[in-house]
Scaffold this motif. Structure first.
Motif, PDB file in Angstrom:
ATOM      1  N   VAL A  66       0.995  -1.129   0.074  1.00 47.42           N
ATOM      2  CA  VAL A  66      -0.139  -0.161   0.163  1.00 47.42           C
ATOM      3  C   VAL A  66       0.854   1.198   0.114  1.00 47.42           C
ATOM      4  CG1 VAL A  66      -1.527   1.166   1.308  1.00 47.42           C
ATOM      5  CG2 VAL A  66      -2.045  -1.220   1.043  1.00 47.42           C
ATOM      6  N   ALA A  67       1.851   1.317   0.782  1.00 45.40           N
ATOM      7  CA  ALA A  67       2.948   2.379   0.757  1.00 45.40           C
ATOM      8  C   ALA A  67       3.899   2.577  -0.451  1.00 45.40           C
ATOM      9  CB  ALA A  67       3.513   2.254   2.256  1.00 45.40           C
ATOM     10  N   HIS A  68       3.810   1.766  -1.187  1.00 44.63           N
ATOM     11  CA  HIS A  68       4.696   1.880  -2.533  1.00 44.63           C
ATOM     12  C   HIS A  68       4.938   3.204  -2.873  1.00 44.63           C
ATOM     13  CE1 HIS A  68       6.790  -0.022  -5.591  1.00 44.63           C
ATOM     14  NE2 HIS A  68       6.414   0.586  -6.479  1.00 44.63           N
ATOM     15  N   GLY A  69       5.854   3.814  -3.182  1.00 51.78           N
ATOM     16  CA  GLY A  69       6.410   5.057  -3.313  1.00 51.78           C
ATOM     17  C   GLY A  69       6.079   5.586  -4.835  1.00 51.78           C
ATOM     18  N   ASP A  70       6.051   4.763  -5.698  1.00 53.44           N
ATOM     19  CA  ASP A  70       5.860   4.973  -7.129  1.00 53.44           C
ATOM     20  C   ASP A  70       4.238   5.080  -7.652  1.00 53.44           C
ATOM     21  OD1 ASP A  70       5.988   5.428  -9.971  1.00 53.44           O
ATOM     22  OD2 ASP A  70       7.627   4.411 -10.257  1.00 53.44           O
ATOM     23  N   VAL A  71       3.757   5.830  -7.474  1.00 56.55           N
ATOM     24  CA  VAL A  71       2.228   6.011  -7.851  1.00 56.55           C
ATOM     25  C   VAL A  71       1.984   5.457  -9.116  1.00 56.55           C
ATOM     26  CG1 VAL A  71       0.109   7.456  -7.674  1.00 56.55           C
ATOM     27  CG2 VAL A  71       1.576   7.493  -5.725  1.00 56.55           C
ATOM     28  N   ASP A  72       2.571   6.171  -9.972  1.00 53.78           N
ATOM     29  CA  ASP A  72       2.533   5.787 -11.565  1.00 53.78           C
ATOM     30  C   ASP A  72       2.776   4.480 -11.723  1.00 53.78           C
ATOM     31  OD1 ASP A  72       2.569   6.849 -14.326  1.00 53.78           O
ATOM     32  OD2 ASP A  72       4.446   6.197 -14.501  1.00 53.78           O
ATOM     33  N   GLN A  73       3.777   3.877 -11.075  1.00 52.51           N
ATOM     34  CA  GLN A  73       3.919   2.165 -11.460  1.00 52.51           C
ATOM     35  C   GLN A  73       2.829   1.504 -10.975  1.00 52.51           C
ATOM     36  OE1 GLN A  73       7.214  -0.016  -9.397  1.00 52.51           O
ATOM     37  NE2 GLN A  73       7.361  -0.945 -11.111  1.00 52.51           N
ATOM     38  N   ILE A  74       2.067   1.642  -9.787  1.00 57.25           N
ATOM     39  CA  ILE A  74       1.156   1.267  -9.248  1.00 57.25           C
ATOM     40  C   ILE A  74       0.044   1.084 -10.196  1.00 57.25           C
ATOM     41  CG2 ILE A  74      -0.789   1.194  -7.289  1.00 57.25           C
ATOM     42  CD1 ILE A  74       1.200   2.402  -5.473  1.00 57.25           C
ATOM     43  N   TYR A  75      -0.232   2.281 -10.672  1.00 58.85           N
ATOM     44  CA  TYR A  75      -1.597   2.219 -11.637  1.00 58.85           C
ATOM     45  C   TYR A  75      -1.168   1.459 -12.935  1.00 58.85           C
ATOM     46  CZ  TYR A  75      -4.269   5.495  -8.755  1.00 58.85           C
ATOM     47  OH  TYR A  75      -5.037   6.079  -7.963  1.00 58.85           O
ATOM     48  N   ARG A  76       0.094   1.846 -13.501  1.00 57.81           N
ATOM     49  CA  ARG A  76       0.365   0.953 -14.757  1.00 57.81           C
ATOM     50  C   ARG A  76       0.359  -0.579 -14.614  1.00 57.81           C
ATOM     51  NH1 ARG A  76       5.493   3.060 -17.353  1.00 57.81           N
ATOM     52  NH2 ARG A  76       6.155   2.946 -15.411  1.00 57.81           N
ATOM     53  N   VAL A  77       0.879  -1.020 -13.715  1.00 56.44           N
ATOM     54  CA  VAL A  77       1.067  -2.262 -13.288  1.00 56.44           C
ATOM     55  C   VAL A  77      -0.173  -2.980 -13.112  1.00 56.44           C
ATOM     56  CG1 VAL A  77       2.089  -4.304 -11.909  1.00 56.44           C
ATOM     57  CG2 VAL A  77       3.671  -2.471 -12.642  1.00 56.44           C
ATOM     58  N   ASN A  78      -1.037  -2.613 -12.197  1.00 55.96           N
ATOM     59  CA  ASN A  78      -2.313  -2.935 -11.409  1.00 55.96           C
ATOM     60  C   ASN A  78      -3.459  -2.862 -12.740  1.00 55.96           C
ATOM     61  OD1 ASN A  78      -0.667  -3.555  -9.441  1.00 55.96           O
ATOM     62  ND2 ASN A  78      -1.750  -2.522  -7.861  1.00 55.96           N
ATOM     63  N   VAL A  79      -3.352  -1.796 -13.569  1.00 56.64           N
ATOM     64  CA  VAL A  79      -4.479  -1.685 -14.322  1.00 56.64           C
ATOM     65  C   VAL A  79      -3.944  -1.979 -15.951  1.00 56.64           C
ATOM     66  CG1 VAL A  79      -6.309  -0.346 -15.339  1.00 56.64           C
ATOM     67  CG2 VAL A  79      -5.485   0.209 -12.838  1.00 56.64           C
ATOM     68  N   VAL A  80      -2.891  -1.439 -16.459  1.00 58.53           N
ATOM     69  CA  VAL A  80      -2.588  -1.611 -17.716  1.00 58.53           C
ATOM     70  C   VAL A  80      -1.954  -3.140 -17.928  1.00 58.53           C
ATOM     71  CG1 VAL A  80      -1.242  -0.821 -19.740  1.00 58.53           C
ATOM     72  CG2 VAL A  80      -2.187   0.641 -18.228  1.00 58.53           C
ATOM     73  N   GLY A  81      -1.161  -3.487 -16.951  1.00 53.55           N
ATOM     74  CA  GLY A  81      -0.680  -4.677 -16.872  1.00 53.55           C
ATOM     75  C   GLY A  81      -1.445  -5.998 -16.994  1.00 53.55           C
ATOM     76  N   THR A  82      -2.603  -5.773 -16.331  1.00 53.67           N
ATOM     77  CA  THR A  82      -3.902  -6.571 -16.280  1.00 53.67           C
ATOM     78  C   THR A  82      -4.437  -6.754 -17.573  1.00 53.67           C
ATOM     79  OG1 THR A  82      -4.124  -6.398 -13.720  1.00 53.67           O
ATOM     80  CG2 THR A  82      -5.961  -7.289 -15.112  1.00 53.67           C
ATOM     81  N   ARG A  83      -4.729  -5.437 -18.034  1.00 57.90           N
ATOM     82  CA  ARG A  83      -5.413  -5.396 -19.331  1.00 57.90           C
ATOM     83  C   ARG A  83      -4.311  -6.194 -20.540  1.00 57.90           C
ATOM     84  NH1 ARG A  83      -6.058  -3.705 -24.324  1.00 57.90           N
ATOM     85  NH2 ARG A  83      -8.071  -3.107 -24.996  1.00 57.90           N
ATOM     86  N   ASN A  84      -3.089  -5.942 -20.571  1.00 67.32           N
ATOM     87  CA  ASN A  84      -2.325  -6.572 -21.313  1.00 67.32           C
ATOM     88  C   ASN A  84      -2.678  -8.190 -21.209  1.00 67.32           C
ATOM     89  OD1 ASN A  84      -1.232  -4.358 -22.467  1.00 67.32           O
ATOM     90  ND2 ASN A  84       0.505  -4.408 -21.079  1.00 67.32           N
ATOM     91  N   LEU A  85      -2.613  -8.721 -19.937  1.00 64.33           N
ATOM     92  CA  LEU A  85      -2.888 -10.123 -19.757  1.00 64.33           C
ATOM     93  C   LEU A  85      -4.258 -10.578 -20.406  1.00 64.33           C
ATOM     94  CD1 LEU A  85      -1.812 -12.923 -18.592  1.00 64.33           C
ATOM     95  CD2 LEU A  85      -3.506 -12.248 -16.675  1.00 64.33           C
ATOM     96  N   LEU A  86      -5.336  -9.848 -20.028  1.00 63.69           N
ATOM     97  CA  LEU A  86      -6.826 -10.139 -20.509  1.00 63.69           C
ATOM     98  C   LEU A  86      -6.745 -10.321 -22.007  1.00 63.69           C
ATOM     99  CD1 LEU A  86      -9.163  -8.222 -17.904  1.00 63.69           C
ATOM    100  CD2 LEU A  86      -8.274 -10.926 -17.887  1.00 63.69           C
ATOM    101  N   GLU A  87      -6.237  -9.199 -22.668  1.00 58.23           N
ATOM    102  CA  GLU A  87      -6.002  -9.156 -24.148  1.00 58.23           C
ATOM    103  C   GLU A  87      -5.326 -10.404 -24.693  1.00 58.23           C
ATOM    104  OE1 GLU A  87      -5.222  -5.238 -27.035  1.00 58.23           O
ATOM    105  OE2 GLU A  87      -3.160  -6.423 -25.806  1.00 58.23           O
TER     106      GLU A  87
END
Length: 301
Positions: free
Chosen positions: A80-101
């Motif tokens: 939760v306290a991970h410092g890189d907010v940009d990375q949190i969103y990219r990995v957790n949302v875009v990364g998941t989308r890439n997998l589903l695609e």
């Protein structure tokens, strides 16, 4: 009777992570041939692929190579306290989308795709026991990223057999010490006299990672689970003080607790306890491990 996973291939993203290790054990024991993704830079073992979730082409190539019958998507920024907010969103949302695609592009689709969200999405709710229909009210970027992932995944539900899980807190041997209970256990293991903690007046529903892994396996095998969202939890809340008392009993001494204001989170969720009835209805009786037994296992590991 044939084993549940006999002749089937399972793909676990985040195989080398804390949860991935236990889910792999569960699936192998059930007869699956287990494949997994690990982070780039790690040396891949047999049936392992070092790939970044944000590498769309690389991830698609892995999925084509594995041709999974079931998928457990665990890879994420989970602190939760991970410092890189940009990375949190990219990995957790875009990364998941890439997998589903990539999965949707397969000729033969998997029979179940489990996506690990989080009970953090409920935020500070005044509901005593949180069931799956409680409105989301995320209170940090990690929680918002997981809720965003759920919404994004809905776009794929007509193409893939999705199962969303919302695990509450869980722990066990191998969890990193930047998480609360492993930090407490390690202090007791080295006979530390003092420990610095944040807010002691928080209640959490702590599960054993082995119960979580078993629940994921059972959901992947339960056709009725497809399309569903499930809390993964023990249904029992423990305060931080109770956990410290259990460890004092196990270790045979009391530790001096100092509250460090730097560890007290803004927007701290005070009480998180889950309703696991929907999970039990889908998987059958849950093997809930008492927290004291989990702590004892971690202490003696």
């Amino acid at each position: 009777m044939a084993a549940e996973g006999a002749g089937k291939r399972a793909l676990i993203t985040g195989l080398s992570g804390f949860t991935g290790h236990y889910v792999a054990q569960e699936l192998r024991a059930a007869g699956y041939e287990v494949f997994g993704t690990i982070s780039p830079g790690q040396a891949p073992g047999e049936r392992e692929f070092a790939v970044d979730l944000l590498d769309r082409a690389g991830l698609a190539a892995v999925v084509q190579a594995v041709q999974p019958d079931v998928v457990a998507h665990l890879a994420a920024i989970a602190f939760v306290a991970h410092g890189d907010v940009d990375q949190i969103y990219r990995v957790n949302v875009v990364g998941t989308r890439n997998l589903l695609e990539a999965l949707a592009g397969l000729q033969k689709k998997p029979s179940a795709v489990l996506l690990a969200s989080s009970a953090n999405i409920y935020g500070n709710t005044d509901v005593g026991v949180i069931h799956e229909e409680v409105p989301a009210a995320p209170a940090n970027d990690y929680a918002v990223s997981k809720l965003s992932m759920e919404y994004m995944a809905h776009l794929w539900q007509d193409k893939l057999p999705l199962i969303v899980v919302r695990p509450f807190n869980y722990t066990g041997v191998g969890q990193h010490e930047n998480f609360l209970l492993p930090k407490i256990v390690s202090h007791f293991r080295r006979k530390a006299a003092d420990i610095e903690l944040g807010n002691l007046h928080v209640w959490r529903d702590f599960s054993d990672v082995r119960m979580v892994a078993a629940s994921y396996r059972k959901l992947l095998a339960a056709s009725a689970a497809v399309g569903g969202t499930f809390n993964i939890c023990s249904g029992h809340a423990y305060s931080l003080g109770e956990a410290l008392d259990m460890m004092a009993d196990i270790a045979g001494y009391k530790i001096n607790v100092h509250v460090n204001p730097a560890f007290v989170r803004a927007n701290e969720v005070v009480r998180l306890v889950g309703d696991n009835r929907r999970l039990a209805a889908a998987t059958g009786p849950l093997d809930i491990v008492p927290l004291a037994d989990t702590l004892r296992w971690m202490y003696s590991a």
